[in-house]
Write a protein that holds these residues in place. Sequence first.
Motif, PDB file in Angstrom:
ATOM      1  N   ALA A  34       1.090  -3.592   4.185  1.00 36.40           N
ATOM      2  CA  ALA A  34       0.209  -2.939   3.263  1.00 36.40           C
ATOM      3  C   ALA A  34       0.141  -1.233   2.884  1.00 36.40           C
ATOM      4  CB  ALA A  34      -1.758  -3.025   3.797  1.00 36.40           C
ATOM      5  N   SER A  35       0.517  -0.670   1.918  1.00 32.96           N
ATOM      6  CA  SER A  35       1.431   0.901   2.096  1.00 32.96           C
ATOM      7  C   SER A  35      -0.039   1.195   2.022  1.00 32.96           C
ATOM      8  CB  SER A  35       1.464   1.152   0.752  1.00 32.96           C
ATOM      9  OG  SER A  35       0.031   1.355  -0.471  1.00 32.96           O
ATOM     10  N   ASP A  36       0.623   3.237   2.893  1.00 35.14           N
ATOM     11  CA  ASP A  36      -1.095   3.834   3.365  1.00 35.14           C
ATOM     12  C   ASP A  36      -2.274   4.199   2.475  1.00 35.14           C
ATOM     13  OD1 ASP A  36      -0.247   4.314   5.624  1.00 35.14           O
ATOM     14  OD2 ASP A  36       1.854   6.084   4.892  1.00 35.14           O
ATOM     15  N   THR A  37      -1.126   4.344   0.915  1.00 35.96           N
ATOM     16  CA  THR A  37      -2.640   4.407  -0.174  1.00 35.96           C
ATOM     17  C   THR A  37      -3.908   3.177  -0.131  1.00 35.96           C
ATOM     18  OG1 THR A  37      -1.032   5.678  -0.888  1.00 35.96           O
ATOM     19  CG2 THR A  37      -2.765   5.571  -2.135  1.00 35.96           C
ATOM     20  N   PHE A  38      -2.789   2.051   0.152  1.00 38.94           N
ATOM     21  CA  PHE A  38      -3.657   1.145  -0.202  1.00 38.94           C
ATOM     22  C   PHE A  38      -4.833   1.080   1.390  1.00 38.94           C
ATOM     23  CE2 PHE A  38      -4.819  -3.672   1.460  1.00 38.94           C
ATOM     24  CZ  PHE A  38      -5.706  -3.955   0.184  1.00 38.94           C
ATOM     25  N   LEU A  39      -4.325   1.448   2.044  1.00 44.58           N
ATOM     26  CA  LEU A  39      -5.427   1.042   3.399  1.00 44.58           C
ATOM     27  C   LEU A  39      -6.651   2.869   3.042  1.00 44.58           C
ATOM     28  CD1 LEU A  39      -2.823   1.737   6.360  1.00 44.58           C
ATOM     29  CD2 LEU A  39      -4.119  -0.706   5.057  1.00 44.58           C
ATOM     30  N   SER A  40      -5.895   3.768   2.313  1.00 43.86           N
ATOM     31  CA  SER A  40      -6.905   4.956   2.303  1.00 43.86           C
ATOM     32  C   SER A  40      -8.273   4.218   1.096  1.00 43.86           C
ATOM     33  CB  SER A  40      -6.399   5.984   2.488  1.00 43.86           C
ATOM     34  OG  SER A  40      -5.678   6.317   2.328  1.00 43.86           O
ATOM     35  N   LEU A  41      -7.247   3.826   0.102  1.00 43.71           N
ATOM     36  CA  LEU A  41      -8.871   2.936  -0.838  1.00 43.71           C
ATOM     37  C   LEU A  41      -9.333   2.477  -0.794  1.00 43.71           C
ATOM     38  CD1 LEU A  41      -9.187   2.468  -3.826  1.00 43.71           C
ATOM     39  CD2 LEU A  41      -7.517   1.347  -4.269  1.00 43.71           C
ATOM     40  N   THR A  42      -9.412   0.835   0.202  1.00 38.09           N
ATOM     41  CA  THR A  42     -10.070   0.277   0.889  1.00 38.09           C
ATOM     42  C   THR A  42     -10.668  -0.082   1.768  1.00 38.09           C
ATOM     43  OG1 THR A  42      -8.170  -0.426   1.947  1.00 38.09           O
ATOM     44  CG2 THR A  42      -8.453  -1.250  -0.515  1.00 38.09           C
ATOM     45  N   GLY A  43     -10.593   1.721   2.534  1.00 38.53           N
ATOM     46  CA  GLY A  43     -10.767   1.596   4.145  1.00 38.53           C
ATOM     47  C   GLY A  43     -10.718   0.822   5.241  1.00 38.53           C
ATOM     48  N   TYR A  44      -9.999  -0.225   4.896  1.00 38.73           N
ATOM     49  CA  TYR A  44      -9.568  -0.997   6.222  1.00 38.73           C
ATOM     50  C   TYR A  44      -7.990  -0.056   6.835  1.00 38.73           C
ATOM     51  CZ  TYR A  44     -11.672  -4.350   4.187  1.00 38.73           C
ATOM     52  OH  TYR A  44     -13.029  -5.524   3.731  1.00 38.73           O
ATOM     53  N   THR A  45      -7.786  -0.916   7.913  1.00 43.63           N
ATOM     54  CA  THR A  45      -6.788  -0.116   8.582  1.00 43.63           C
ATOM     55  C   THR A  45      -6.450  -1.722   8.430  1.00 43.63           C
ATOM     56  OG1 THR A  45      -7.432  -1.877  10.779  1.00 43.63           O
ATOM     57  CG2 THR A  45      -8.189   0.606  11.324  1.00 43.63           C
TER      58      THR A  45
ATOM     59  N   ASP B 294      -3.995  -2.886  10.925  1.00 43.57           N
ATOM     60  CA  ASP B 294      -4.545  -4.596  11.192  1.00 43.57           C
ATOM     61  C   ASP B 294      -5.762  -5.305  11.424  1.00 43.57           C
ATOM     62  OD1 ASP B 294      -2.726  -4.071  13.428  1.00 43.57           O
ATOM     63  OD2 ASP B 294      -3.416  -2.668  14.802  1.00 43.57           O
ATOM     64  N   GLU B 295      -6.531  -4.119  10.313  1.00 44.40           N
ATOM     65  CA  GLU B 295      -7.412  -5.719   9.635  1.00 44.40           C
ATOM     66  C   GLU B 295      -6.827  -6.817   8.711  1.00 44.40           C
ATOM     67  OE1 GLU B 295     -11.074  -3.213  11.143  1.00 44.40           O
ATOM     68  OE2 GLU B 295      -9.822  -1.868   9.292  1.00 44.40           O
ATOM     69  N   VAL B 296      -6.042  -5.907   7.839  1.00 42.22           N
ATOM     70  CA  VAL B 296      -5.725  -6.302   6.825  1.00 42.22           C
ATOM     71  C   VAL B 296      -4.199  -7.231   6.847  1.00 42.22           C
ATOM     72  CG1 VAL B 296      -6.477  -4.957   5.443  1.00 42.22           C
ATOM     73  CG2 VAL B 296      -4.365  -4.707   6.007  1.00 42.22           C
ATOM     74  N   LEU B 297      -3.622  -6.853   7.646  1.00 39.93           N
ATOM     75  CA  LEU B 297      -2.509  -7.684   7.783  1.00 39.93           C
ATOM     76  C   LEU B 297      -2.563  -9.594   8.142  1.00 39.93           C
ATOM     77  CD1 LEU B 297       0.295  -5.755   9.727  1.00 39.93           C
ATOM     78  CD2 LEU B 297       0.079  -6.187   7.013  1.00 39.93           C
ATOM     79  N   GLY B 298      -1.505 -10.348   7.744  1.00 38.88           N
ATOM     80  CA  GLY B 298      -2.365 -11.282   8.307  1.00 38.88           C
ATOM     81  C   GLY B 298      -3.523 -12.320   7.626  1.00 38.88           C
ATOM     82  N   ARG B 299      -4.109 -11.550   6.207  1.00 38.19           N
ATOM     83  CA  ARG B 299      -4.899 -11.879   5.596  1.00 38.19           C
ATOM     84  C   ARG B 299      -5.003 -12.033   4.123  1.00 38.19           C
ATOM     85  NH1 ARG B 299     -10.483  -8.455   6.644  1.00 38.19           N
ATOM     86  NH2 ARG B 299     -11.253 -10.086   5.733  1.00 38.19           N
ATOM     87  N   ASN B 300      -5.266 -13.635   3.246  1.00 40.50           N
ATOM     88  CA  ASN B 300      -5.365 -13.052   2.017  1.00 40.50           C
ATOM     89  C   ASN B 300      -5.961 -12.091   1.304  1.00 40.50           C
ATOM     90  OD1 ASN B 300      -6.232 -14.407  -0.767  1.00 40.50           O
ATOM     91  ND2 ASN B 300      -4.276 -15.874   0.423  1.00 40.50           N
ATOM     92  N   CYS B 301      -5.603 -12.057   0.133  1.00 40.89           N
ATOM     93  CA  CYS B 301      -6.415 -10.305  -0.367  1.00 40.89           C
ATOM     94  C   CYS B 301      -7.769 -10.748  -1.202  1.00 40.89           C
ATOM     95  CB  CYS B 301      -5.472  -9.977  -1.410  1.00 40.89           C
ATOM     96  SG  CYS B 301      -3.459  -9.106  -1.115  1.00 40.89           S
ATOM     97  N   ARG B 302      -8.376 -12.063  -0.537  1.00 37.29           N
ATOM     98  CA  ARG B 302      -9.515 -12.214  -1.383  1.00 37.29           C
ATOM     99  C   ARG B 302     -10.629 -11.811  -0.493  1.00 37.29           C
ATOM    100  NH1 ARG B 302      -7.816 -17.295   0.817  1.00 37.29           N
ATOM    101  NH2 ARG B 302      -8.944 -17.644   2.205  1.00 37.29           N
ATOM    102  N   PHE B 303     -10.079 -11.348   0.319  1.00 40.72           N
ATOM    103  CA  PHE B 303     -11.250 -10.796   0.908  1.00 40.72           C
ATOM    104  C   PHE B 303     -11.824  -9.326   0.488  1.00 40.72           C
ATOM    105  CE2 PHE B 303      -7.928  -8.526   2.939  1.00 40.72           C
ATOM    106  CZ  PHE B 303      -7.965  -6.861   2.758  1.00 40.72           C
ATOM    107  N   LEU B 304     -10.843  -8.781  -0.797  1.00 43.02           N
ATOM    108  CA  LEU B 304     -11.688  -7.843  -1.779  1.00 43.02           C
ATOM    109  C   LEU B 304     -12.385  -8.335  -2.096  1.00 43.02           C
ATOM    110  CD1 LEU B 304      -7.986  -6.120  -1.649  1.00 43.02           C
ATOM    111  CD2 LEU B 304      -9.805  -5.568  -0.174  1.00 43.02           C
ATOM    112  N   GLY B 305     -12.644  -8.990  -2.952  1.00 43.12           N
ATOM    113  CA  GLY B 305     -13.622  -9.837  -3.525  1.00 43.12           C
ATOM    114  C   GLY B 305     -14.591  -9.672  -3.613  1.00 43.12           C
ATOM    115  N   GLY B 306     -16.488  -9.335  -4.426  1.00 52.06           N
ATOM    116  CA  GLY B 306     -17.411  -9.974  -3.796  1.00 52.06           C
ATOM    117  C   GLY B 306     -18.295 -10.216  -4.668  1.00 52.06           C
ATOM    118  N   PRO B 307     -18.656 -10.333  -4.653  1.00 48.90           N
ATOM    119  CA  PRO B 307     -20.228 -11.225  -5.670  1.00 48.90           C
ATOM    120  C   PRO B 307     -20.250 -10.888  -7.356  1.00 48.90           C
ATOM    121  CG  PRO B 307     -21.744  -9.338  -4.606  1.00 48.90           C
ATOM    122  CD  PRO B 307     -19.924  -9.130  -3.553  1.00 48.90           C
ATOM    123  N   ASN B 308     -19.418 -10.018  -7.758  1.00 42.40           N
ATOM    124  CA  ASN B 308     -19.351  -9.577  -8.458  1.00 42.40           C
ATOM    125  C   ASN B 308     -17.964  -9.649  -9.028  1.00 42.40           C
ATOM    126  OD1 ASN B 308     -22.250  -9.109  -9.813  1.00 42.40           O
ATOM    127  ND2 ASN B 308     -22.200  -6.698  -8.680  1.00 42.40           N
TER     128      ASN B 308
END
Length: 430
Positions: free
Chosen positions: A303-314, A316-330
């Motif tokens: 994950a690039s540094d800009t991606f981390l800045s945009l989403t607020g995650y570190t 270690d919190e995103v590596l190994g996960r599928n990107c669907r955690f960025l989805g939400g109710p809408n």
Amino acid sequence: MVAFCCLPIGGVDECCAGRGKSSLPSPLAAAVAAMGSNETHLLESLTSRYSEWIMEALDDLPHDLSFLITDPYIAGHPIVFASRGFLSVSGFSREEVVGLNGRIFQGPDTDRRSVMEIREAIREERAMQISILNYRKDGTSYWILFQLCPVFGRDDGRLVHFVSVQVPIPRRVLSCTRLAVRGGLLFGACRNEVRSDLEFRCSLPFDSYDDSDNRGLEGEERREAGDREKQKAVDGVTEILSKLAQYSKLTGRVVCGNRCSPKAGTASLSSSLCTSLGRIKQSFVFLSYRTDPLLPDMPIVYASDTFLSLTGYTRDEVLGRNCRFLGGPNTAVEALQQIKESILAEKACTVRILNYRKDGTSFWNLLHISPVRNSSGKIAFYVGVQIDEGLKNDEHGLSPSIRQLGAVGAVKVAVRSLSSSAGPSSRSTS
């Protein structure tokens, strides 16, 4: 700016998992709020893995222990910690070196071959020991024994940091009985009548070395470390690794100095590929493709540094996960379905999708995803590049699609040029 939301091939899981309060320790929250994004990544490089007390613990190590800690996953492979011992020897302040690459300590007489050996060890993620000429802040040079040691995650085998211990090498003073007198006369022992005449020579360095291709060393004879310096470097690495392991247990992300076999479902990229990806000044995520049976669900492996800045995650919190955690109710199911179909068809696609940051706020993303093939032509990864619709204006006047295609092209070049390390690493020393 970028975020990416991918529907899993096998179905839809809970979308909102993972969001909530910041994981940064409360003593650091105010400091982080005042920092820029790059400074935040440098701080989180240590605190997210070792707890908020790690810098104080490292500062408590013996003050004559000179070492640096660097992070190969941050763009530019910067220094994230410099010990008091190093600062004392080099003359720099911590603020002057943290965030920069270690090449700033090289100079005109630094042996290029030694630099290349260090780079090769970093690329292969292995330990190494070498003598090299460094430079202080005031421009004076000094010889050190450079001891490099990678730090790995115990559970996933992923490279986390590099530790480099630096032991000064003093000038060697050889006794008269070991000196070869200029002019070809060799004295096994100094006779009394010439001892006083040679006494001044005995206090000068007289180490011979092969300078067949050692450009720039005419004014500074090469020094090799002795057993004392080598043992001090090894002991220093052991002490630092012990401290890192101790404090990593507080976060549950334990580290060690030897790479273990990663657990099923985890992946890592070689540091050489991460370094190449870090040079791409765009926001994107890199996902392992489903052809690897040990890595279900297309996990994020970079994950690039800009991606981390945009989403607020570190990281270690995103590596190994599928990107669907960025989805939400809408988040629109139709957009997720379009992504799924393009991946099944092994094609690129562009979609506008609603994603969510870690703090729960939403943003519209202009997402472009594309398969990335290795040197054999097989799909090894997918890259997701997306621009925040609210910040889509570019200072150079480039359209969002041109910027996305440029990022995808750069990623593909990096992967193909490093095909030997393009896939998830499973070697003991990548």
